[in-house]
Design a protein around this motif. Structure first.
Motif, short mmCIF file in Angstrom:
data_model
loop_
_atom_site.label_atom_id
_atom_site.label_comp_id
_atom_site.label_asym_id
_atom_site.label_seq_id
_atom_site.Cartn_x
_atom_site.Cartn_y
_atom_site.Cartn_z
N ARG A 1 23.37 81.48 -17.10
CA ARG A 1 22.56 81.98 -18.21
C ARG A 1 21.87 83.29 -17.85
N ASP A 2 21.44 83.40 -16.60
CA ASP A 2 20.69 84.57 -16.16
C ASP A 2 21.53 85.57 -15.37
N TYR B 1 22.24 76.98 -24.86
CA TYR B 1 21.01 77.60 -24.39
C TYR B 1 21.22 79.05 -23.96
N GLY B 2 22.37 79.34 -23.41
CA GLY B 2 22.65 80.71 -23.00
C GLY B 2 22.77 81.66 -24.18
N LEU B 3 23.46 81.21 -25.22
CA LEU B 3 23.61 82.05 -26.40
C LEU B 3 22.30 82.19 -27.17
N GLU B 4 21.46 81.16 -27.06
CA GLU B 4 20.15 81.24 -27.69
C GLU B 4 19.30 82.29 -26.98
N LYS B 5 19.44 82.34 -25.67
CA LYS B 5 18.66 83.28 -24.86
C LYS B 5 19.16 84.72 -25.07
N LYS B 6 20.47 84.89 -25.04
CA LYS B 6 21.06 86.22 -25.22
C LYS B 6 22.41 86.04 -25.90
N PHE B 7 22.48 86.39 -27.17
CA PHE B 7 23.71 86.20 -27.93
C PHE B 7 24.81 87.14 -27.44
N ASN B 8 26.01 86.56 -27.26
CA ASN B 8 27.18 87.32 -26.84
C ASN B 8 28.33 86.87 -27.73
N TYR C 1 30.40 83.28 -27.75
CA TYR C 1 30.31 82.42 -28.92
C TYR C 1 31.71 82.03 -29.41
#
Length: 95
Positions: free
Chosen positions: A37-38, A73-80, A84
């Motif tokens: 995610r980070d 959670y990753g897409l919520e944090k930074k949409f890609n 997706y």
């Protein structure tokens, strides 16, 4: 590098114990879920997908659960948009 030792230990345990019976592998799935995610790493991500899908084909879905947690959670944090699209495709494959 510590990650490489950890990765090799998890894969060896998965091979020894079998799909769905390795706590080490479950730990690796959780690690990928949070780490990527980070600090996204394409090679690590592709390995995550391949092993999660291989496990799912053997009727063990913990890896896919972790992968879907990464997506949500990753897409919520930074949409890609590319991630997706892969999330949608993975969802359709797992049905």
């Amino acid at each position: 590098m510590e990650y490489n030792k950890f990765f090799k230990r998890c894969i060896a345990d998965r091979q020894k114990m079998g799909i769905g019976h390795s706590e080490e592998m479950n730990t690796l799935f959780r690690f990928w879920c949070y780490f990527l995610r980070d600090k996204f790493n394409d090679t690590m991500y592709r390995t995550f997908i391949a092993l999660a899908e291989e496990d799912a084909q053997a009727n063990y879905h913990y890896g896919m659960e972790c992968l879907f947690r990464f997506y949500s959670y990753g897409l919520e944090k930074k949409f890609n948009p590319e991630l997706y699209k892969e999330f949608e495709e993975a969802t359709l494959r797992v049905r």
